[in-house]
Design a protein around this motif. Structure first.
Motif, PDB file in Angstrom:
ATOM      1  N   GLY A 264      -5.051   7.355 -18.775  1.00 24.48           N
ATOM      2  CA  GLY A 264      -3.783   7.574 -18.055  1.00 24.48           C
ATOM      3  C   GLY A 264      -2.695   6.646 -18.132  1.00 24.48           C
ATOM      4  O   GLY A 264      -1.725   6.456 -17.592  1.00 24.48           O
TER       5      GLY A 264
ATOM      6  N   LYS B 174      -2.748   3.610 -16.241  1.00 25.06           N
ATOM      7  CA  LYS B 174      -2.161   2.964 -15.012  1.00 25.06           C
ATOM      8  C   LYS B 174      -3.452   2.188 -14.118  1.00 25.06           C
ATOM      9  O   LYS B 174      -3.251   2.143 -12.952  1.00 25.06           O
ATOM     10  CB  LYS B 174      -1.595   3.966 -14.110  1.00 25.06           C
ATOM     11  N   ILE B 175      -4.122   1.836 -15.107  1.00 24.14           N
ATOM     12  CA  ILE B 175      -5.538   1.211 -14.402  1.00 24.14           C
ATOM     13  C   ILE B 175      -5.045  -0.205 -13.857  1.00 24.14           C
ATOM     14  O   ILE B 175      -4.109  -0.903 -14.394  1.00 24.14           O
ATOM     15  CB  ILE B 175      -6.679   0.813 -15.684  1.00 24.14           C
ATOM     16  N   CYS B 176      -5.399  -0.349 -12.663  1.00 20.07           N
ATOM     17  CA  CYS B 176      -5.048  -1.605 -11.802  1.00 20.07           C
ATOM     18  C   CYS B 176      -6.191  -1.981 -10.932  1.00 20.07           C
ATOM     19  O   CYS B 176      -7.206  -1.348 -10.947  1.00 20.07           O
ATOM     20  CB  CYS B 176      -3.863  -1.585 -11.021  1.00 20.07           C
TER      21      CYS B 176
ATOM     22  N   THR C 164     -12.653   7.432 -10.855  1.00 17.15           N
ATOM     23  CA  THR C 164     -11.381   6.880 -10.024  1.00 17.15           C
ATOM     24  C   THR C 164     -11.714   5.476 -10.008  1.00 17.15           C
ATOM     25  O   THR C 164     -10.606   4.788  -9.690  1.00 17.15           O
ATOM     26  CB  THR C 164     -11.365   7.758  -8.755  1.00 17.15           C
ATOM     27  N   SER C 165     -12.913   4.804  -9.912  1.00 19.90           N
ATOM     28  CA  SER C 165     -12.879   3.432  -9.649  1.00 19.90           C
ATOM     29  C   SER C 165     -14.153   2.888 -10.509  1.00 19.90           C
ATOM     30  O   SER C 165     -15.151   3.625 -10.621  1.00 19.90           O
ATOM     31  CB  SER C 165     -12.900   3.129  -8.172  1.00 19.90           C
TER      32      SER C 165
ATOM     33  N   TYR D 171      -8.958   0.479 -10.311  1.00 19.63           N
ATOM     34  CA  TYR D 171      -8.625   1.935  -9.777  1.00 19.63           C
ATOM     35  C   TYR D 171      -7.850   2.575 -10.964  1.00 19.63           C
ATOM     36  O   TYR D 171      -7.315   1.873 -11.886  1.00 19.63           O
ATOM     37  CB  TYR D 171      -7.947   1.861  -8.661  1.00 19.63           C
ATOM     38  N   ARG D 172      -8.003   3.911 -11.073  1.00 20.18           N
ATOM     39  CA  ARG D 172      -7.357   4.634 -11.982  1.00 20.18           C
ATOM     40  C   ARG D 172      -5.872   4.723 -11.833  1.00 20.18           C
ATOM     41  O   ARG D 172      -5.232   4.855 -12.864  1.00 20.18           O
ATOM     42  CB  ARG D 172      -7.936   6.229 -12.123  1.00 20.18           C
ATOM     43  N   SER D 173      -5.485   4.174 -10.638  1.00 19.16           N
ATOM     44  CA  SER D 173      -4.008   4.454 -10.185  1.00 19.16           C
ATOM     45  C   SER D 173      -3.722   3.427  -9.210  1.00 19.16           C
ATOM     46  O   SER D 173      -4.396   3.226  -8.486  1.00 19.16           O
ATOM     47  CB  SER D 173      -3.640   5.634 -10.055  1.00 19.16           C
ATOM     48  N   ARG D 174      -2.590   3.241  -9.301  1.00 19.12           N
ATOM     49  CA  ARG D 174      -1.877   2.248  -8.054  1.00 19.12           C
ATOM     50  C   ARG D 174      -1.926   3.048  -6.624  1.00 19.12           C
ATOM     51  O   ARG D 174      -2.223   2.587  -5.890  1.00 19.12           O
ATOM     52  CB  ARG D 174      -0.400   1.607  -8.210  1.00 19.12           C
ATOM     53  N   LYS D 175      -1.765   4.488  -6.880  1.00 19.05           N
ATOM     54  CA  LYS D 175      -1.561   5.411  -5.802  1.00 19.05           C
ATOM     55  C   LYS D 175      -3.015   5.322  -4.897  1.00 19.05           C
ATOM     56  O   LYS D 175      -2.878   4.997  -3.592  1.00 19.05           O
ATOM     57  CB  LYS D 175      -1.325   6.663  -6.291  1.00 19.05           C
TER      58      LYS D 175
ATOM     59  N   ARG E 177      -5.118   2.597  -5.264  1.00 19.39           N
ATOM     60  CA  ARG E 177      -5.494   1.187  -4.904  1.00 19.39           C
ATOM     61  C   ARG E 177      -4.667   0.898  -3.683  1.00 19.39           C
ATOM     62  O   ARG E 177      -5.262  -0.059  -3.017  1.00 19.39           O
ATOM     63  CB  ARG E 177      -5.038   0.128  -6.291  1.00 19.39           C
TER      64      ARG E 177
END
Length: 553
Positions: A204, A206-208, A350-351, A371-375, A377
């Motif tokens: 996706g 957006k990994i963070c 997801t993580s 995490y898969r997204s900042r939302k 995290r």
């Protein structure tokens, strides 16, 4: 007492008919004090919900644990409360603690209890060198523990020590003062994410993530984040998570700290997480399921793809524990080893947690949570607005975070590079294969399952494996005792490259000694481990572990 009969006439206005009914004389409520009736009603109103709740809780416990297990647990808890038995248990517990501590307690008398009157100056370093000289000789003989090759005077050790020294005074909490640490952390996180599928379209884009003090903190953060995310998005206020019995004990910590109900499932015949068991345990309060790649006890990767698909269908979070495998599996896959899917390329993940201080060859105290997204995290962070000390926000459990560790991790990854990790992984995988083959050839031993990477567990149907461990300890080896089933494991590191043959020889001779003299070795820790593995009273084992830790602090 004979009741008098009295017939009473009643008129029904709708039908225009009369009827009679009989008063037997037992209409006693009319003679009861109204205050008593009100009081009884109030008491019943208070007691009935409590009784109903207790019965409901009892039924739920029996249903969850099984009738036999619940009965045994209840009997044991009752017996432990009896004065004579309680005293006996405490006495035996103290004996075990003393045995585990060996001579450690006698040395406590030499511990410093207050500051010296005059400072030692640079001679304090001499004292440190003396204390360090008393540590165990870990080179090449410890399961896991030290993952870097060579000795502490070799180049890689020196490099990360120098990197730490350059930034030993810095603190990631003060990112406005030390922007260099912000940059280094971001680069360590990004490089790790790229290894674990961040560049793949399925991830996706957006990994963070963030750095933490170790695998346990990374897992704690992932669990806390899932809890808060699922509360915010689905309104879950009684969170539960599901793990396999092979999952790391850090999840027990997380459940304890964050008030999450933990559901533990058995592993299948291949020692992998049993997906069907997960499906039976999931319910409306489930926030998170966990898979390991690999599991710490046996080095076996759980069915990540199947768990990911299940999590995605149910709309729950899925954490993959790559603390051990994060810096081995990507390179092993690239080298052509048969590695099943394990990272963000798997839908539903997801993580992820990955330790840089293990096979990433970084200094101790460095791990990553992704995490898969900042939302997602954002639910990891804690922001405080009402403190008189000002506005405060922190990404993880720690407030202050040592910049030196972040710099050390960055230096380790940059100095080794992709080619270096590929070379190290090939050595690790080949050494592990050699040890697996060697253990399988030793009469009386067997390897548990089919290890996917560098952790090899082994047991025996013929002898006490914990006695074998006692003999190996005397030969200088430090292995990890396991339970369910009773076994040992060795976590292969670069320290073991070149000493596999010595390990197998020592293991073979240790097995032969136990086979020849099975009644010996009662002075070692085998009786302790053996008893702990068989005792049905896990509460007593828990108390013993707490007492042991209390004696070491």
């Amino acid at each position: 007492m004979e009741a008098s009969m009295k017939h009473v006439c009643r008129y029904d206005g709708s039908s225009g008919e009369f009827s009679t009914w009989c008063d037997t004389g037992y209409n006693w409520l009319a003679r009861v004090d109204p205050l008593l009736l009100v009081g009884a009603s109030l008491v019943a109103g208070m007691l009935i919900p409590s009784i109903t709740s207790a019965l409901s809780s009892l039924f739920a416990s029996v249903q969850e644990e099984g009738l036999r297990s619940f009965f045994m647990k209840s009997v044991i808890m009752t017996l432990r409360k009896l004065p004579g038995i309680r005293g006996y248990i405490e006495k035996e517990q103290n004996k075990v603690v003393e045995k585990l501590n060996a001579n450690g307690n006698s040395e406590r008398g030499c511990w410093l209890l207050e500051l010296p009157r005059g400072g030692l100056g640079t001679s304090a370093l001499d004292r440190l060198r003396f204390e360090k000289s008393r540590d165990k000789d870990w080179q090449g003989k410890c399961s896991g523990t030290v993952y870097i090759d060579g000795s502490e005077t070799d180049s890689h050790f020196s490099l990360i020590n120098s990197a730490y020294s350059l930034f030993s005074h810095t603190n990631a909490l003060h990112f406005d003062v030390f922007p260099s640490i912000v940059k280094l952390e971001a680069e360590v996180v990004a490089m790790t994410a790229s290894l674990l599928g961040a560049k793949d379209l399925a991830a996706g884009g957006k990994i963070c993530g963030n750095m933490t003090s170790g695998g346990t903190e990374s897992i704690l953060m992932a669990v806390k984040t899932a809890r808060d995310f699922m509360k915010a998005t689905k309104g879950i206020t009684k969170p539960e998570m599901i793990i396999a019995e092979s999952a790391h004990s850090a999840y027990d910590k997380a459940a304890h700290y964050f008030q999450i109900k933990l559901r533990r499932t058995p592993v299948d015949k291949d020692l992998k997480a049993d997906v069907e068991s997960f499906k039976h345990q999931v319910n409306k309060n489930t926030i998170l399921i966990v898979g390991s790649a690999p599991g710490f006890p046996h080095g076996i990767i759980d069915p990540i793809e199947e768990l990911g698909a299940f999590a995605q269908r149910r709309g729950i979070c899925f954490h993959v524990d790559l603390c051990l495998g994060g810096f081995v599996l990507p390179f092993a896959h690239k080298l052509g080893y048969a590695i099943p899917p394990f990272d963000f390329k798997v839908p539903g993940v997801t993580s992820i947690s990955a330790d840089v201080h293990k096979y990433g060859l970084a200094p101790k105290g460095t791990s990553i949570v992704l995490y898969r997204s900042r939302k997602l995290r954002q639910h990891q962070f804690v922001a405080v607005t009402e403190w008189s000390g000002g506005l405060y926000v922190s990404p993880s459990m720690a407030g202050s975070r040592a910049g030196g560790l972040i710099a050390g991790a960055w230096a380790a990854m940059m100095s080794v590079g992709e080619e270096g990790y590929l070379e190290a992984t090939k050595k690790l995988m080949e050494t592990s294969k050699s040890i697996i083959k060697g253990i399988s050839a030793i009469s009386g031993l067997f390897v548990l399952g089919k290890p996917d990477m560098t952790v090899i567990a082994f047991g025996s149907h013929e002898l006490d494996i914990f006695k074998v461990n006692d003999v190996m300890t005397k030969k200088g080896w430090t292995l990890s005792p396991l339970q369910k089933p009773s076994s040992l494991h060795i976590c292969v590191t670069l320290q073991h490259v070149g000493v596999a043959d010595q390990f197998l020889y020592d293991l073979s001779t240790s097995v032969a000694m136990v086979q020849k003299n099975p009644g010996d070795f009662e002075d070692g820790l085998a009786p302790v481990y053996g008893a702990a593995a068989k005792m049905p009273d896990r509460g007593a084992i828990q108390d013993f572990l707490v007492a042991y830790m209390d004696s070491r602090c």
